[in-house]
Write a protein that holds these residues in place. Sequence first.
Motif, PDB file in Angstrom:
ATOM      1  N   THR A  45      61.644  61.442  63.879  1.00 20.62           N
ATOM      2  CA  THR A  45      61.208  60.875  65.152  1.00 20.62           C
ATOM      3  C   THR A  45      62.056  61.436  66.283  1.00 20.62           C
ATOM      4  O   THR A  45      63.107  62.047  66.059  1.00 20.62           O
ATOM      5  N   ASN A  48      58.978  52.666  69.866  1.00 21.64           N
ATOM      6  CA  ASN A  48      58.739  54.097  69.643  1.00 21.64           C
ATOM      7  C   ASN A  48      58.087  54.284  68.278  1.00 21.64           C
ATOM      8  O   ASN A  48      58.658  53.900  67.258  1.00 21.64           O
ATOM      9  N   GLU A  49      56.897  54.854  68.265  1.00 21.48           N
ATOM     10  CA  GLU A  49      56.117  55.070  67.042  1.00 21.48           C
ATOM     11  C   GLU A  49      55.955  53.762  66.252  1.00 21.48           C
ATOM     12  O   GLU A  49      56.222  53.700  65.049  1.00 21.48           O
ATOM     13  N   ASP A  95      51.306  53.497  65.749  1.00 24.83           N
ATOM     14  CA  ASP A  95      50.665  54.368  64.762  1.00 24.83           C
ATOM     15  C   ASP A  95      50.840  53.873  63.332  1.00 24.83           C
ATOM     16  O   ASP A  95      50.108  54.284  62.435  1.00 24.83           O
ATOM     17  N   ASP A 111      54.127  56.835  71.706  1.00 27.49           N
ATOM     18  CA  ASP A 111      53.465  57.142  70.438  1.00 27.49           C
ATOM     19  C   ASP A 111      52.574  58.353  70.614  1.00 27.49           C
ATOM     20  O   ASP A 111      52.340  58.809  71.740  1.00 27.49           O
ATOM     21  N   TYR A 112      52.062  58.875  69.502  1.00 27.83           N
ATOM     22  CA  TYR A 112      51.157  60.006  69.598  1.00 27.83           C
ATOM     23  C   TYR A 112      49.720  59.505  69.608  1.00 27.83           C
ATOM     24  O   TYR A 112      49.361  58.565  68.901  1.00 27.83           O
ATOM     25  N   THR A 122      49.659  57.003  58.773  1.00 26.15           N
ATOM     26  CA  THR A 122      49.568  56.753  60.215  1.00 26.15           C
ATOM     27  C   THR A 122      48.219  57.213  60.737  1.00 26.15           C
ATOM     28  O   THR A 122      47.556  58.071  60.142  1.00 26.15           O
ATOM     29  N   HIS A 161      46.552  58.168  64.813  1.00 26.21           N
ATOM     30  CA  HIS A 161      46.862  58.315  66.225  1.00 26.21           C
ATOM     31  C   HIS A 161      46.397  57.077  66.996  1.00 26.21           C
ATOM     32  O   HIS A 161      45.603  56.280  66.503  1.00 26.21           O
ATOM     33  N   PHE A 164      52.598  63.300  72.331  1.00 27.91           N
ATOM     34  CA  PHE A 164      53.148  61.960  72.497  1.00 27.91           C
ATOM     35  C   PHE A 164      52.926  61.489  73.933  1.00 27.91           C
ATOM     36  O   PHE A 164      53.120  62.245  74.879  1.00 27.91           O
TER      37      PHE A 164
END
Length: 383
Positions: free
Chosen positions: A66, A166-167, A170, A249-250, A289, A291, A358
Amino acid sequence: MTTLPAPSTAALATSQALCTHIRQAISDAGGWIPFSRYMELALYAPGLGYYSAGSHKLGSAGDFTTAPEMSAYFGRTLARQIAELLPQTAGKLYEFGAGTGKLAIDILTELEKLGCLPEQYIIIDLSADLIERQQTAIRATLPHLADRLQWLSVLPAELDGVVIGNEVLDAMPCELLHWTPEPQQRGVALEGEQFIWQDRPIQDPALQQPAAALNIRQEGYISELSLSNTAFIHTLARHLVRGAILLVDYGYPASEFYHPQRHMGTLIGHYRHHTVDDPFFLPGLMDLTCHVDFTAIAQSGIDAGLDLIGYTTQAQFLINAGITQLLGELDADDSASYLPVVAMVQKLLSMQEMGELFKVIGFGRGVSIDWQGFSQGDRCHTL
């Protein structure tokens, strides 16, 4: 064809135990479970799921890396934005899914330099394994700040401060849809001991409505729809009495997420730094995960009464928030120290790496709507 690393005997035994657990869940449900339930069990089944068992997940020894693991400048730059917002609140900082604790360490280190430490840094996490790693890392690195840290497994009744994740989005279980041409809910059934796909008509009105609203008519189209993501935003909004929500996030806006060319969706597995298309590969040892549909996230926040502050790429947000100024503090003549740092920051900013894929989205309630991170390049118009 790439040969994936073989798991250890102990890891394989854990995966096999999880498979038995999932098979029982399928049998108990009458022979079929929605994919969201499979993903939930694969990631979070107590003691067996990917985030519940004790395997290394992050960094070079894990399955993926990450932004905080890549460079301290990610957290240091976020801290500059947080420092603008904390004084407008009760001074509490909440982090969801704190990984190894690296982001917390970098944020707290920078906030201390800025003279803007939070009254409390509250980590909300469901993984006992990761919580232990977070506590060990933070106490070793920032022992003088350890009394400001608190760990929770449930959301506090009220949030008054800055919320970061953060993330996180997903990794929430998503629904899989298969258009034939009408949307069908894709689920998991058994053929002997093997997991197989099986589609069924959508029965849940909470899924029927958003699936129909996508207005996809492409035969064979497969994609995800995350009720967990939107429910999470609504939950945060209910608890947020004052403060800011900052999520990284992406993902894409809906127009890109559900583009005709993205006809196989975005669901992917991460195993030992390899991407795996088969979500049934070594359950419990592989991250799953999908998107993020940022249009749905934005609309959920607005519907819940939050101010949509901004939406932009990670690169633009970090530049706006001052990552280049932080790099300017380094001695560029000391190439042995300078070049590795710049190389990692370049990965955070590059359009070919993390910079474009991201995104950062911000919501607020009772705080200023002028955030440094969204001062240029705000893409709210694309949502």
